[in-house]
Each structure stands twice: as C-alpha cells, then as structure tokens.
Motif scaffolding. Sequence first.
Motif, PDB file in Angstrom:
ATOM      1  N   GLY A   1     -14.445  -2.552   2.980  1.00 28.66           N
ATOM      2  CA  GLY A   1     -14.209  -3.901   2.481  1.00 28.66           C
ATOM      3  C   GLY A   1     -13.378  -3.974   1.222  1.00 28.66           C
ATOM      4  O   GLY A   1     -13.036  -5.073   0.768  1.00 28.66           O
ATOM      5  N   ASN A   2     -13.025  -2.845   0.631  1.00 30.05           N
ATOM      6  CA  ASN A   2     -12.192  -2.824  -0.575  1.00 30.05           C
ATOM      7  C   ASN A   2     -10.810  -3.389  -0.235  1.00 30.05           C
ATOM      8  O   ASN A   2     -10.089  -2.816   0.580  1.00 30.05           O
ATOM      9  N   PRO A   3     -10.393  -4.502  -0.866  1.00 31.05           N
ATOM     10  CA  PRO A   3      -9.097  -5.097  -0.523  1.00 31.05           C
ATOM     11  C   PRO A   3      -7.920  -4.487  -1.271  1.00 31.05           C
ATOM     12  O   PRO A   3      -6.795  -4.993  -1.176  1.00 31.05           O
ATOM     13  N   GLY A   4      -8.145  -3.406  -2.010  1.00 41.51           N
ATOM     14  CA  GLY A   4      -7.110  -2.835  -2.862  1.00 41.51           C
ATOM     15  C   GLY A   4      -6.083  -2.019  -2.101  1.00 41.51           C
ATOM     16  O   GLY A   4      -6.050  -1.976  -0.867  1.00 41.51           O
ATOM     17  N   ARG A   5      -5.244  -1.336  -2.877  1.00 38.42           N
ATOM     18  CA  ARG A   5      -4.168  -0.498  -2.331  1.00 38.42           C
ATOM     19  C   ARG A   5      -4.569   0.970  -2.520  1.00 38.42           C
ATOM     20  O   ARG A   5      -4.201   1.615  -3.489  1.00 38.42           O
ATOM     21  N   LEU A   6      -5.351   1.469  -1.587  1.00 37.70           N
ATOM     22  CA  LEU A   6      -5.773   2.858  -1.650  1.00 37.70           C
ATOM     23  C   LEU A   6      -4.655   3.761  -1.146  1.00 37.70           C
ATOM     24  O   LEU A   6      -3.868   3.367  -0.282  1.00 37.70           O
ATOM     25  N   LEU A   7      -4.597   4.961  -1.676  1.00 37.93           N
ATOM     26  CA  LEU A   7      -3.659   5.972  -1.194  1.00 37.93           C
ATOM     27  C   LEU A   7      -4.463   7.113  -0.587  1.00 37.93           C
ATOM     28  O   LEU A   7      -5.328   7.695  -1.252  1.00 37.93           O
ATOM     29  N   THR A   8      -4.194   7.422   0.682  1.00 38.31           N
ATOM     30  CA  THR A   8      -4.847   8.551   1.340  1.00 38.31           C
ATOM     31  C   THR A   8      -3.771   9.412   1.976  1.00 38.31           C
ATOM     32  O   THR A   8      -3.023   8.950   2.842  1.00 38.31           O
ATOM     33  N   ASP A   9      -3.693  10.662   1.542  1.00 35.05           N
ATOM     34  CA  ASP A   9      -2.600  11.545   1.939  1.00 35.05           C
ATOM     35  C   ASP A   9      -3.145  12.898   2.370  1.00 35.05           C
ATOM     36  O   ASP A   9      -4.078  13.435   1.754  1.00 35.05           O
ATOM     37  N   ARG A  10      -2.579  13.443   3.430  1.00 31.86           N
ATOM     38  CA  ARG A  10      -2.855  14.800   3.888  1.00 31.86           C
ATOM     39  C   ARG A  10      -4.351  15.063   4.030  1.00 31.86           C
ATOM     40  O   ARG A  10      -4.866  16.085   3.579  1.00 31.86           O
ATOM     41  N   SER A  11      -5.066  14.152   4.661  1.00 30.75           N
ATOM     42  CA  SER A  11      -6.501  14.318   4.870  1.00 30.75           C
ATOM     43  C   SER A  11      -6.809  14.307   6.364  1.00 30.75           C
ATOM     44  O   SER A  11      -5.994  13.872   7.183  1.00 30.75           O
ATOM     45  N   THR A  12      -8.001  14.798   6.714  1.00 35.38           N
ATOM     46  CA  THR A  12      -8.352  15.020   8.116  1.00 35.38           C
ATOM     47  C   THR A  12      -9.710  14.412   8.430  1.00 35.38           C
ATOM     48  O   THR A  12     -10.674  14.614   7.674  1.00 35.38           O
ATOM     49  N   ALA A  13      -9.779  13.679   9.539  1.00 37.14           N
ATOM     50  CA  ALA A  13     -11.043  13.158  10.064  1.00 37.14           C
ATOM     51  C   ALA A  13     -11.234  13.711  11.472  1.00 37.14           C
ATOM     52  O   ALA A  13     -10.372  13.533  12.344  1.00 37.14           O
ATOM     53  N   TRP A  14     -12.355  14.363  11.687  1.00 36.71           N
ATOM     54  CA  TRP A  14     -12.617  15.014  12.975  1.00 36.71           C
ATOM     55  C   TRP A  14     -14.046  14.743  13.426  1.00 36.71           C
ATOM     56  O   TRP A  14     -14.993  14.907  12.659  1.00 36.71           O
ATOM     57  N   ARG A  15     -14.174  14.280  14.619  1.00 37.00           N
ATOM     58  CA  ARG A  15     -15.454  14.199  15.323  1.00 37.00           C
ATOM     59  C   ARG A  15     -16.489  13.347  14.584  1.00 37.00           C
ATOM     60  O   ARG A  15     -17.691  13.629  14.609  1.00 37.00           O
ATOM     61  N   ASN A  16     -16.015  12.298  13.907  1.00 34.71           N
ATOM     62  CA  ASN A  16     -16.944  11.368  13.275  1.00 34.71           C
ATOM     63  C   ASN A  16     -17.428  10.335  14.295  1.00 34.71           C
ATOM     64  O   ASN A  16     -16.742  10.028  15.276  1.00 34.71           O
ATOM     65  N   GLY A  17     -18.613   9.780  14.051  1.00 37.80           N
ATOM     66  CA  GLY A  17     -19.258   8.920  15.030  1.00 37.80           C
ATOM     67  C   GLY A  17     -18.576   7.589  15.247  1.00 37.80           C
ATOM     68  O   GLY A  17     -18.765   6.955  16.291  1.00 37.80           O
ATOM     69  N   ARG A  18     -17.782   7.147  14.275  1.00 36.64           N
ATOM     70  CA  ARG A  18     -17.060   5.884  14.437  1.00 36.64           C
ATOM     71  C   ARG A  18     -15.566   6.141  14.206  1.00 36.64           C
ATOM     72  O   ARG A  18     -14.991   7.007  14.840  1.00 36.64           O
ATOM     73  N   THR A  19     -14.932   5.448  13.280  1.00 34.41           N
ATOM     74  CA  THR A  19     -13.480   5.561  13.117  1.00 34.41           C
ATOM     75  C   THR A  19     -13.135   6.645  12.101  1.00 34.41           C
ATOM     76  O   THR A  19     -13.779   6.760  11.055  1.00 34.41           O
ATOM     77  N   GLY A  20     -12.096   7.399  12.399  1.00 36.02           N
ATOM     78  CA  GLY A  20     -11.670   8.435  11.461  1.00 36.02           C
ATOM     79  C   GLY A  20     -11.207   7.843  10.147  1.00 36.02           C
ATOM     80  O   GLY A  20     -11.687   8.225   9.070  1.00 36.02           O
ATOM     81  N   PHE A  21     -10.258   6.884  10.217  1.00 38.11           N
ATOM     82  CA  PHE A  21      -9.728   6.211   9.026  1.00 38.11           C
ATOM     83  C   PHE A  21      -9.882   4.709   9.234  1.00 38.11           C
ATOM     84  O   PHE A  21      -9.118   4.089   9.975  1.00 38.11           O
ATOM     85  N   GLU A  22     -10.883   4.120   8.597  1.00 36.34           N
ATOM     86  CA  GLU A  22     -11.196   2.698   8.741  1.00 36.34           C
ATOM     87  C   GLU A  22     -10.709   1.971   7.485  1.00 36.34           C
ATOM     88  O   GLU A  22     -11.387   1.932   6.459  1.00 36.34           O
ATOM     89  N   TYR A  23      -9.485   1.416   7.573  1.00 43.16           N
ATOM     90  CA  TYR A  23      -8.854   0.759   6.430  1.00 43.16           C
ATOM     91  C   TYR A  23      -8.413  -0.656   6.809  1.00 43.16           C
ATOM     92  O   TYR A  23      -7.338  -1.107   6.440  1.00 43.16           O
ATOM     93  N   ALA A  24      -9.256  -1.359   7.542  1.00 44.70           N
ATOM     94  CA  ALA A  24      -8.875  -2.659   8.090  1.00 44.70           C
ATOM     95  C   ALA A  24      -8.883  -3.772   7.054  1.00 44.70           C
ATOM     96  O   ALA A  24      -8.278  -4.822   7.278  1.00 44.70           O
ATOM     97  N   ASP A  25      -9.551  -3.581   5.912  1.00 42.50           N
ATOM     98  CA  ASP A  25      -9.687  -4.661   4.934  1.00 42.50           C
ATOM     99  C   ASP A  25      -8.807  -4.488   3.709  1.00 42.50           C
ATOM    100  O   ASP A  25      -8.834  -5.313   2.802  1.00 42.50           O
ATOM    101  N   SER A  26      -8.035  -3.422   3.649  1.00 40.58           N
ATOM    102  CA  SER A  26      -7.233  -3.125   2.464  1.00 40.58           C
ATOM    103  C   SER A  26      -5.747  -3.196   2.792  1.00 40.58           C
ATOM    104  O   SER A  26      -5.349  -3.430   3.940  1.00 40.58           O
ATOM    105  N   VAL A  27      -4.939  -3.018   1.767  1.00 41.07           N
ATOM    106  CA  VAL A  27      -3.483  -2.915   1.947  1.00 41.07           C
ATOM    107  C   VAL A  27      -3.076  -1.510   1.508  1.00 41.07           C
ATOM    108  O   VAL A  27      -2.229  -1.311   0.649  1.00 41.07           O
TER     109      VAL A  27
END
Length: 525
Positions: free
Chosen positions: A428-454
């Motif tokens: 829910g964070n509406p900010g401008r996060l920076l995510t670089d060179r990271s890995t999501a594997w075999r998580n129960g929901r979404t690997g990268f859930e950034y639907a509320d931010s820019v």
Amino acid sequence: MRLRALLASAGLLTGALAALSPSAAHAAPARYEAETSPAVCTGTIDSDRAGYSGSGFCNGGNAVGAYAQFTVNASAAGTATLGIRFANGTTTARPAGVIVNGSTVQTPSFGGTGAWTTWSTTTLTVSLNAGGNTVRLSPTTANGLPNVDYIEVETGSQPPAAALYVATGGDDANPGTLAAPLRTIQRAVDLAQPGTTILIRGGTYAPSTNIQLLKSGTASQPITMRNHDGERVIIDGENMPYTPGAVGSSIPRAERGAVHIEGEYWRLAGLEIIHGPYGIFGLDTSGNVFDRLTTRDNYESGLHLQGASGNNQIINLDSYGNRDPRKNGESADGVAIKEGSGSGNVIRGTRLWKNSDDGLDFWLFLTPVTVESSVAWGNGYNRWNLPGYTGDGNGFKLGGGDPDPAADHVVRNSIAFDNSAHGFTDNGNPGRLLTDRSTAWRNGRTGFEYADSVSVLTRNLAVENQAQASLGSSSSSGNSWDLGGTWTLASTDASTITGPRAADGSIPSSAFLRPASGADVGARF
C-alpha cells in the motif's frame, strides 16, 4: 559502619576507574593509504569517487592477482586487527586473498556496498612480525579488487581502551578487569562512558529484567558491547516479564526487548539474543551499529526500531523463529523498522527466516530505508500452533499504514523465497520505491507486488511464484517478465545461502537462484 561502607564504595569506584584507565589500550591504529608509497596498486590511483580518505584510492585492474600491497610496521610480534576500507559499487562480491608476509591468512568476500561512493570496512585478525610486514590484497576472480582506500592496523595484545569485562562467574563488586570481571551486563552498562568497550565472556546470561541502554556514546566515541574473542554469548530473556504476554495484552514500552536501547552511538556485535519480549527494541535511537548478531526465538520481533531513529546500520544479522503469541502471530518480524522516521538507516547482509509475520517490515516508517544483499525465506507459517493465526508472511514488506505513507525505500541484490505471501510488496505504500537486481522464487502469492506505488523495478527475477509481478503504475525494465521466455535456475540448493556465514560475516557466494543462461537479472551472492 557508615565509614566502612563509604570506604568500600570508594574502593569499588577506584576499581571501576582503573578498569576504565587508558593504560589498558591497544596502540592507536596506524593508517596506510593506498596512494602513498611504499604502497603498491596494480592499477590506477583515482580520485573520482567521493568519500575516500587522503588524496585517492586504488582502482585495481580487473584480473586475478591484480593486487594492492601495503608495508606495515609492528613494534612487537603478535596479533593485530586489520581494517580494510573499500567500495564495491556492483552487486557481485570481489573476493581477495589477504596475504601477510607471503602466506594467505583469509579470503574476505568484499561484497557490494551499494555504490562506488559508499565505503565499508572489513575487519580481520592477523599475525604480524616485529618490524616491517607486507600485506597484499590479491583478487581471486577476474573482476579484480574493489576500490581500496586504505588499511588500518591496530597492534598490541591488551584489551581496548576503557574496557570492562563481564563473565558468568564474575561479581558486580569487581572492577571489571579480565582477571576480576563483573557479573551482570547491566552493571557494565551502568559503568560505561563514551569510548567504553564492554567485553562479554562466553556463556548464557539470563537476567530477570531487560538490559537497558539508556545512555549514549558519541560519534567519535561510541559505546561498544560485544562478545570477547569470538566466544559464544547468549542473552536469554525467558525470565523477563511478557515472555510471552497474555493474548491481547500490551507490553509496557520500557519492558520491550531483552536488550532495550534508547541511547545513541552504540555498537553491538557478536551476541545471540533469545526468548525476549522482542529481541532488541530501540526507541528514538540513532547512530548505532548492530553487527553479526543473532536474534532468535523471541516473543516478538527479533530487532525492532521505532520513533525518531536514523543512521542505524544493521549488518550481517540472523533473525529467525520469532513469534508473538499475544497477537496470534501478526507482528513478530525478523527486522521491523516501524512507526517513525529517520534518514540513513541501512540493512545489509541480513538473513530473516521462519518468523511468524514478515521477514522485514517497514509499517508506518516515513523515511527511506536502504536494504542490500539480504535474504528472507519461510516467513508467515504457523510453526507454533498459535490459535487464530494471523501472520502475514511477506519476505520484504516495504510500507503500510492507515493511511499509507509514501516512503521511497530502496532494495538491491536481495532474495525472497518460500514465504507464505508475497516476496516483495509495497503493502500500500504509494511512494517511489527502487528495487534492483533482486529475486523472488516460490513464494505463496506474488513475487513482486507493487500495485499501489509508482516504483521503479529493474533487472529483477521472478520464478515459480503464484504470480510473478503486479505493478500497477510502477515502471519495469530489464526484468525477467519484461524479457519473457522460460527461466531455468542454475541452482535451487539453498544450503550455501542458509548455512554458515563466511569468515568476514557475509553470506557466502553461490549459484543459488541465478539464471542458468547467465542473464544479467536477479540477485548475486
């Protein structure tokens, strides 16, 4: 009787002052700049990266064996502490052999520091001869060395200046010397002044009230509390109140944490903190370094910072198995920086696993936090059979609140796997996060859930999550879902990531979750 008591008190004070005497100091560290002869740099001496000391730094050649070498002096043969100041602006470690007088003594990894202008220091213990010694840093891969600013050498076999010793067999009436140590950590804290080092001997310390760090060091003279000479020190909070608290209860703020810190400029290192009402709880605390700690099996978050807290460094922390029966599992995280603000907080090299809520949680923290080279796995499962379980189970929860504040957190070179919910989420964070060179594997929901931010997501890898990415208005480039295709991993053997740390405290290098194709996406350790 009163005169005798006063004399006894005077004797105790004299002993305490003796323990704080500078006569127990090491020799002052000697600094050897990489650009100053007789130092040798197999490369170039550059000055285009801010933050270096002296007039430049060694930018070694990108080749195996392209070394930097220093000539250092010791007044007598013996052990010395060697501090190597370096910067590595990549996400790939640049290991190098430390060769002292022709013999390789250690091979630190020199992991990424986040930027070429971000300098870090790796500390080693080495043996030196009396007189001149050569110390060579020789890279073991074709990437060469990191940029090397200088080395510092501290010689001598005496304890640090202003040292106080604590041992399970000590006595709080003692002066706190190695031969006559104190019994309780709190007594040492009460005697400490800026510049004091509290050296805790091996064993289990189980106080009935929490250890309170309410006084402060200074930026130039922090107060250090660490294990002595690599010995295993356990602070066990099981005898403290609220271990656990009743369901629905609230822990009074002063009783939160087996170690409770409201002072500033503390250095905590080499301690294992278990079974507390929180492991470490910090309130309005800044300028601290939490280095090579373990916070496990506590009855709330392993390490929690709150309020006006900035410029804290959490380095090479292991935080796992923390749970909160009083809240049915909904708030015990590996690391929580919550409900406050403060610039300059950095989390690097942490491993956060099997906590009842999230690996990492930035709920209602208003200021950007930087996370680098960290791993979160297995969070959010009810391993304790807590009734009405409500743990969230995100690897990295990067915000949240009511209303949700905007905070531009940064995540680089990190991994989330096998968490019950999202790998990485803006929550829910509406900010401008920076995510670089990271890995999501075999998580129960979404690997990268950034639907509320820019947010801005670059070069990330998502494989075998329930969904790979949900981005809303966030921008995306060079990620696995942008590139398309089927992604095969070089290794799914987590043992190198989850097993023992390297000698310098870093997470060991491995092929874990790297693309088999060699594509330049995802985290590298």
